[in-house]
Enzyme design. Structure first.
Site, short mmCIF file in Angstrom:
data_model
loop_
_atom_site.label_atom_id
_atom_site.label_comp_id
_atom_site.label_asym_id
_atom_site.label_seq_id
_atom_site.Cartn_x
_atom_site.Cartn_y
_atom_site.Cartn_z
N ASN A 105 -0.50 1.13 6.49
CA ASN A 105 0.09 0.10 5.63
C ASN A 105 0.58 -0.96 6.48
OD1 ASN A 105 -0.21 1.66 3.33
ND2 ASN A 105 1.90 2.26 3.26
N GLY A 106 0.45 -2.27 6.05
CA GLY A 106 1.03 -3.12 6.86
C GLY A 106 -0.05 -4.18 7.32
N TRP A 135 -3.79 -2.20 -0.95
CA TRP A 135 -3.73 -3.59 -1.73
C TRP A 135 -4.40 -4.42 -0.57
CZ3 TRP A 135 -2.19 -5.12 -6.45
CH2 TRP A 135 -2.02 -6.39 -6.62
N CYS A 175 0.84 -1.27 -0.02
CA CYS A 175 0.06 0.01 0.20
C CYS A 175 0.91 1.30 0.06
CB CYS A 175 -0.69 -0.16 1.32
SG CYS A 175 -1.84 -1.45 1.51
N LYS A 199 8.11 -11.95 -15.19
CA LYS A 199 7.61 -10.97 -15.67
C LYS A 199 6.34 -11.01 -16.58
CE LYS A 199 10.49 -8.09 -13.93
NZ LYS A 199 10.19 -8.90 -12.76
N ARG A 225 3.48 0.60 -6.43
CA ARG A 225 3.44 -0.31 -5.43
C ARG A 225 2.35 -1.34 -5.53
NH1 ARG A 225 6.34 2.25 -1.19
NH2 ARG A 225 5.16 1.19 0.49
N HIS A 255 10.74 -34.93 -16.08
CA HIS A 255 10.24 -35.30 -14.79
C HIS A 255 8.77 -34.93 -14.65
CE1 HIS A 255 14.09 -37.30 -14.48
NE2 HIS A 255 14.91 -36.13 -14.66
N GLU A 274 13.13 -15.40 -13.97
CA GLU A 274 12.76 -14.21 -14.10
C GLU A 274 11.98 -13.87 -15.28
OE1 GLU A 274 12.83 -9.85 -13.54
OE2 GLU A 274 12.93 -11.48 -12.02
N GLU A 330 3.43 -11.65 -14.29
CA GLU A 330 3.24 -10.46 -13.35
C GLU A 330 2.48 -9.20 -14.08
OE1 GLU A 330 5.74 -7.54 -10.54
OE2 GLU A 330 6.78 -8.63 -12.22
N LYS A 350 -7.79 -3.73 -17.70
CA LYS A 350 -9.04 -4.24 -18.60
C LYS A 350 -8.82 -5.60 -18.67
CE LYS A 350 -9.14 -3.97 -23.21
NZ LYS A 350 -9.03 -3.35 -24.54
#
Length: 603
Positions: free
Chosen positions: A99-100, A73, A2, A484, A27, A503, A480, A487, A598
């Site tokens: 926040n938290g 958030w 947040c 991306k 954030r 496997h 990584e 995300e 969207k």
């Protein structure tokens, strides 16, 4: 995370708060709100979704000289307008943003607030009601009740509290969550990140855990929870407002991808001494040389950077390296070596999980280094040593230039340590020359936007899932790259060690599944190609990112040759652009989290 902003002592507080909240969008958030007041009126406005939704509800009469704002958030309570901050007490006299996470909110409710009615389901609303209850119970001032509440609360928090009967004061406190006081001429501000208020001031005062601050237009007063006054000098944020503007770019993410060659060259300038040595503090080098193991602790993208740098550190320093997730290490600390040295990787320097580990490490008296983009951040202050990324502000939700800067700084660090130890591989490695080549190679790759955009359309635009595969450092880049992609484009993407597909995971490969193979290591390249043939036989749609010396005529993206130790710095760039263009082609906002983008239907 947040975001919090606030101001006291300046007209048009509402617009200053809105501007600050916009700068904290990186954030992530699902709702936003603000409270503003002056001596004649006050206004509380909240909205679910984007900041622009909040702006639309801020009518001309919504104005004031004091105010607090918040981007939320969701943790406790689903995203909704009633769960958005600021929250008010039962009598609506107190207004709070937070926040938290409050760990004992149920206990606080059952002990003090059983007869209180709540508008939403957040732990934050519990806190503002608690302050009201303590104020009424003991006939206390707001400040006294707030201080008492802080002594009862367990968890992480950054609070900003306003009493409607005192429209000249914001009460602030923090524990584990970042919060700064910004100093102005006849006004003062609060913010979770300095960049939110750079248009108002460049002078900031850090707040430490367990402190409460009374913020007024012409004064700030810092106290510990026992009431002892604390005096602390301000610092000047080494940022320019132009650093956080997009300029001609449509999105911050694209700007930050393009920034990477400049960041590499800046690191060369910042860390190169007059005689070609790496400018690393002698004590830091001595402590790392004396260690028997380096522990890299980080989250998310920074953790992936740690994996990418592991081989570089081990090759150049001949010291074993372990890489750990902060969120796991904090609760499940492994058996440590006899002389450990800890490296904390963090773009912001405020990562709560990493700080939890650092607190433990400090309590054990062990040496530590924070590598961060933000001078004066919490992890920078609390670690014994700091190295800066010099990457400039990173605004986009998806981290790009901080990742490559972290790998580059750890390469510089490894060179300095290895040269001090006379490790042949380090002595022979011309790090500044190699990073200069990396910068030029990055420029070549970011200029291939049209080609990579087409590949994104062909391979990813309508896909439900995707796999990145590689071996060795190519595997770490694959992790990584997958992060991306999922995300920001919301494709279910995974990075796999190529040899592990057989496997079990290969069962997920079906007709048309995108599989992107990264090949930059000669010793494993042919094996990864064999794995690509395996998935092709099951119908996969394959794309190959290969180093020039290992490339075949059918490979789609060719990476110019760089030193084998630093291929991770360049092989990741096409994957960043693939994620960027796939996101645009799927109709999402690159710089915003999913619940604000969207929605699209992918057939």
């Amino acid at each position: 995370m947040c975001g919090i902003v606030g101001i006291v002592g300046k007209s048009n507080a509402e617009q200053i708060i809105l501007n600050g909240l916009e700068r904290l969008e990186y954030r992530g958030y699902d709702s936003a709100g603000l409270y503003v007041a002056d001596r004649t009126s006050d206004h509380l406005v909240k909205a679910q979704g984007r900041i622009k939704n909040l702006e639309a509800k801020v009518t001309p009469e919504v104005t004031g000289t004091i105010g607090i704002g918040h981007t939320r958030w969701a943790t406790h309570g689903k995203p909704s307008e009633r769960n958005a901050h600021p929250h008010t007490s039962g009598n609506e006299e107190l207004v709070l943003v937070h926040n938290g996470v409050i760990e004992n909110f149920e206990e606080l409710h059952d002990t003090y607030l059983k007869d209180h009615l709540f508008a939403g389901q957040t732990d934050t609303e519990i806190v503002v009601h608690l302050v009201e209850a303590l104020k009424n119970q003991n006939n206390s001032t707001t400040k006294e009740a707030f201080k008492k509440a802080l002594s009862l609360i367990r968890g992480s928090y950054a609070f900003a509290l306003v009493d409607k009967k005192d429209p000249d004061t914001i009460y602030v406190a923090k524990n584990k969550s970042p919060l700064l006081i910004g100093l102005g001429d006849g006004f003062n501000v609060i913010c979770s990140d300095a960049l939110a208020m750079l248009d108002q001031t460049t002078h900031f005062v850090e707040i430490e855990d367990g402190e409460m601050v009374t913020v007024q237009a012409d004064e700030i007063k810092i106290e510990d929870l026992k009431g002892n006054l604390v005096y602390r000098e301000s610092y000047e944020a080494q940022l320019d407002l132009t650093d956080i503007e997009k300029g001609t770019y449509p999105y911050y993410m694209l700007k930050e991808i393009d920034d990477q060659p400049t960041v590499m060259r800046r690191l060369v300038q910042e860390y190169q001494g007059e005689n070609g040595e790496v400018l690393i503090d002698h004590q830091l080098k001595a402590e790392m040389i004396a260690s028997d193991r380096i522990y890299i602790v980080a989250c998310g993208t920074s953790n992936h950077a740690g994996w990418a740098a592991k081989a570089i550190l081990e090759t150049l320093t001949e010291i074993p390296v372990e890489v750990h997730l902060s969120s796991e290490f904090g609760y499940n600390t492994p058996l440590l070596s006899a002389k450990p040295f800890f490296v904390f990787l963090t773009q912001s320097g405020e990562t709560a999980d990493s700080r939890q580990v650092l607190v433990k490490i400090n309590a054990l008296g062990l040496p530590s280094l924070t590598i961060t983009n933000v001078a004066g951040s919490t992890l920078s202050r609390e670690a014994k040593h700091t190295l800066l990324l010099h990457a400039g502000p990173e605004i986009a939700v998806a981290s790009t230039k901080a990742y490559t800067a972290q790998i580059a700084v750890m390469t510089l660090l490894a060179k300095a340590i290895g040269e001090e130890k006379a490790v042949p591989a380090a002595v022979d490695f011309d790090v500044f020359h190699e990073l200069s080549i990396v910068a030029s190679t990055m420029e070549t790759l970011v200029d291939e936007k049209a080609m990579i955009s087409q590949f994104a359309e062909d391979f990813l635009a309508t896909s439900r899932n995707a796999f990145y595969i590689g071996r060795g450092n190519d595997y770490y880049v694959s992790m990584e790259a997958a992060l991306k992609l999922k995300e920001i484009s919301y494709i279910q993407a995974e990075g796999f060690a190529a040899g592990e597909l057989k496997h079990g995971t290969i069962a997920l490969i079906e007709e048309g599944t995108p599989v992107i193979g990264i090949i930059s290591e000669a010793v494993t390249g042919s094996h990864t190609r064999g794995n690509l043939k395996e998935v092709e036989s099951r119908g996969a749609h394959t794309l190959v990112i290969a180093s020039q010396e290992l490339a075949k005529p059918t490979d789609q993206i060719i990476i110019p040759t760089v030193h084998p130790l630093v291929t991770s710095l360049v092989s990741v760039v096409p994957t960043q652009l693939l994620a960027y263009f796939a996101t645009l082609q799927r109709g999402f906002d690159v710089d915003k989290p999913r619940n604000l983008a969207k929605s699209v239907t992918v057939e």
